[in-house]
Design a protein around this motif. Structure first.
Motif, short mmCIF file in Angstrom:
data_model
loop_
_atom_site.label_atom_id
_atom_site.label_comp_id
_atom_site.label_asym_id
_atom_site.label_seq_id
_atom_site.Cartn_x
_atom_site.Cartn_y
_atom_site.Cartn_z
N PRO A 188 0.82 -1.21 0.00
CA PRO A 188 0.00 0.00 0.00
C PRO A 188 0.85 1.26 0.00
O PRO A 188 1.99 1.27 0.46
N GLU A 189 0.28 2.35 -0.53
CA GLU A 189 0.91 3.66 -0.45
C GLU A 189 0.53 4.27 0.90
O GLU A 189 -0.63 4.58 1.15
N THR A 190 1.47 4.41 1.78
CA THR A 190 1.19 4.92 3.11
C THR A 190 2.39 5.65 3.65
O THR A 190 3.50 5.54 3.10
N ASN A 191 2.20 6.43 4.72
CA ASN A 191 3.31 7.11 5.38
C ASN A 191 3.26 6.82 6.86
O ASN A 191 2.38 6.07 7.34
N THR A 192 4.17 7.40 7.60
CA THR A 192 4.30 7.10 9.03
C THR A 192 2.99 7.33 9.78
O THR A 192 2.57 6.49 10.59
N GLU A 193 2.34 8.45 9.52
CA GLU A 193 1.12 8.81 10.26
C GLU A 193 -0.04 7.86 9.99
O GLU A 193 -0.98 7.77 10.79
N GLN A 194 -0.01 7.14 8.87
CA GLN A 194 -1.13 6.29 8.48
C GLN A 194 -0.91 4.81 8.80
O GLN A 194 -1.79 3.99 8.51
N LEU A 195 0.23 4.46 9.37
CA LEU A 195 0.56 3.05 9.56
C LEU A 195 -0.46 2.32 10.43
O LEU A 195 -0.93 1.22 10.09
N SER A 196 -0.83 2.89 11.56
CA SER A 196 -1.75 2.20 12.48
C SER A 196 -3.11 2.00 11.85
O SER A 196 -3.70 0.91 11.96
N THR A 197 -3.65 3.03 11.15
CA THR A 197 -4.98 2.90 10.55
C THR A 197 -4.96 2.01 9.32
O THR A 197 -5.88 1.23 9.09
N THR A 198 -3.89 2.10 8.51
CA THR A 198 -3.82 1.28 7.28
C THR A 198 -3.78 -0.20 7.60
O THR A 198 -4.44 -1.02 6.94
N PHE A 199 -3.01 -0.58 8.64
CA PHE A 199 -2.84 -2.00 8.96
C PHE A 199 -3.65 -2.43 10.18
O PHE A 199 -3.46 -3.55 10.67
N ASN A 200 -4.55 -1.55 10.70
CA ASN A 200 -5.40 -1.89 11.86
C ASN A 200 -4.57 -2.39 13.04
O ASN A 200 -4.81 -3.47 13.59
#
Length: 555
Positions: A188-200
């Motif tokens: 996935p295209e993600t950054n540090t701030e989105q890691l917890s929400t992207t991967f639950n």
């Protein structure tokens, strides 16, 4: 039949005979000298050698021959055997032919007939050196590629998930197990701030997202090694508890440019996996601790994976450069310090010298009080660069020692290159690694000679001839010394690359005059040497070596 061949091609039998005799004298012990009277015959010989697994290192060809001309022959050889070094030896080659050989055959050198024997032999010697150097690089690159392939196979076969993230937090790699655990089809295209929400990613036993700044991978991107078991992946139909270990990956400047994460489902196997992690970690730490006492390079040289495989009496011969360094008047200094201060002084000094050796791909064989013995494989430039860097680091260190009770530190460094015997010595209760050989003794002798000539860095002729490009160093020949047990004298060179700029330039300006004076002195013509040494001192009053020779001339 010898393993490597030098192939000569010329349509004149007398030239072939003369050239073959010349090369047999100089290279016949190590190389098979083969001759062909035409380009067509040369190609047949190369094909036979290729089938038999015999390597041709150098082809030396005439230009004007019946049938295939020299440039055409060398071009064909280059297409079929690009590793072979090509030399054109001819008296009738036109510029177009030479240009064609350069462009289409990667011609190594053009030599005109009649040839100068010294130039010819030196050219071939350097060509052979380059050939083997290129072969060594190719072997190293092949090993690297194979290691990468094996690493990828290992990662894909591992029963734990492995991911790699760049400094923005973006996932740049995930093995098959990681994709299964994270339910991924594509990265996935993600950054540090989105890691917890992207991967639950949740804190274990709660409905709270894992805080971004506490995520193991984020902490490792900041330079921290992390292992946690308080992390869960929440899916609509299940919760997967994970054990996660993350590690920063650093570049040569010690900056973090990636981080790697290893994780596994510990629902059913938590206890067993925890025990395995503990064992792996302890083994790694044990190897790291042992590596401080037994250099990893020693294990590599002895073909051993870890310290437990080393046996007493194992040894191997290697061509290495050996560096010895020592603090001037250390005994006098230590008498003025208590034991604790002496240890602090030595350790403070050694911590500043060690990086110069490591950065130049060397390793420290042993510390002998304040003295250092280091070894360098490959190019002798690594050892010389390390010696220069040690002196530069020392100059910076001395700037921090400007207190009245702290005198500047002076050191001497001696470097020699040659074949050494590395191995283990000791008894039933304790063994140690060591290096022995004449090359080691000469390196130590050079370090002692720095006291005699009052200069910080000396190298032997053996090291000088193994430099890839000696012209990039500020150096000069200063002596020829007799080595105990040897008939021939050894040339000694002063490397003054780390001298203060004004003194370095003064030595460079008087280099030719100094070396001419040295030649006169060596021949016993002191009356002719003395005024030259005197003129060196007039231009460079700090030249301690010129002063020493001037005083010797007056005796």
């Amino acid at each position: 039949m010898k393993e490597f061949v030098i192939l000569l091609v010329d349509d004149e039998p007398m030239v072939l005979e003369s050239l073959s005799e010349e090369l047999e004298r100089n290279f016949g012990r190590s190389y098979q000298i083969e001759a062909a009277e035409s380009g067509e015959e040369a190609l047949e010989i190369l094909e036979e050698f290729s089938v038999d697994g015999i390597e041709t290192a150098v082809v030396i060809s005439d230009q004007m021959m019946p049938g295939l001309k020299g440039d055409e022959l060398l071009s064909q050889i280059h297409r079929q055997h690009p590793d072979i070094l090509k030399i054109m030896l001819t008296g009738q080659a036109e510029a177009d032919a030479v240009g064609n050989a350069v462009n289409s055959a990667n011609l190594y050198r053009y030599i005109a007939k009649p040839w100068d024997a010294t130039d010819l032999n030196l050219t071939i010697k350097e060509a052979l050196k380059k050939y083997h150097y290129i072969k060594k690089l190719e072997e190293q690159n092949a090993r690297l590629r194979e290691n990468e392939r094996r690493l990828n196979q290992i990662l894909e076969a591992m029963p734990i998930g492995v991911t790699v993230h760049n400094t923005t937090g973006k996932m740049t790699y995930a093995n098959q197990k990681a994709k299964e655990l994270l339910n991924l089809e594509n990265l996935p295209e993600t950054n540090t701030e989105q890691l917890s929400t992207t991967f639950n990613v949740y804190q274990a036993g709660t409905d709270e997202l894992y805080p971004t700044e506490q995520l193991p991978i984020v902490r490792s991107l900041a330079g921290e090694g992390v292992r946690v078991e308080d992390l869960e992946i929440h899916y609509p139909d299940r919760i997967v508890p994970l054990e996660v270990s993350t590690t920063p990956i650093r570049d040569k400047t010690n900056g973090v440019f990636q981080a790697i994460s290893a994780f596994q489902d510990i629902s059913d196997r938590k206890k067993a996996e925890a025990e395995r992690e503990n064992f792996t970690r302890e083994l790694f730490q044990l190897n790291e601790a042992f590596s401080q006492f037994v250099p990893r390079q020693f294990l590599h040289f002895l073909a051993r994976k870890d310290i437990t495989e080393i046996k007493l009496g194992e040894s191997i011969e290697k061509k290495l450069s050996v560096l010895f360094s020592d603090i001037r008047s250390f005994t006098t200094r230590s008498e003025q310090m208590n034991r604790e201060d002496t240890f602090n002084f030595i350790n403070g000094y050694l911590k500043r010298m060690e990086p110069a050796i490591i950065e130049n791909e060397g390793f420290i064989d042993k510390y002998i009080g304040d003295a250092i013995m280091a070894l360098f494989e490959g190019s002798a430039d690594r050892a010389v660069n390390a010696g220069v860097k040690m002196l530069e680091n020392l100059a910076e260190y001395n700037q921090t020692r400007q207190r009245r009770d702290r005198q500047p530190i002076e050191i001497g460094i001696g470097i020699n290159t040659g074949h050494l015997r590395l191995g283990t010595v000791g008894g039933n209760a304790r063994i140690d690694t060591t290096v022995i050989g004449d090359a080691v003794n000469l390196g130590s002798r050079l370090e002692q000679l720095t006291k005699v000539y009052k200069t910080p860095l000396l190298i032997s002729h053996n090291t000088f001839v193994n430099l890839q490009d000696s012209t990039k160093y500020a150096l000069r020949l200063i002596a020829r010394v007799q080595v105990r047990g040897k008939v021939e004298k050894v040339g000694v060179f002063e490397v003054f690359e780390a001298d203060p700029p004004d003194r370095k330039q003064a030595k460079l300006a008087t280099k030719m005059m100094f070396e001419m004076a040295l030649i006169y002195y060596e021949r016993g013509r002191t009356q002719e040497a003395r005024p030259l040494f005197d003129r060196c001192l007039q231009q460079n009053p700090w030249d301690s070596i010129a002063q020493i020779y001037l005083e010797r001339c007056r005796l």
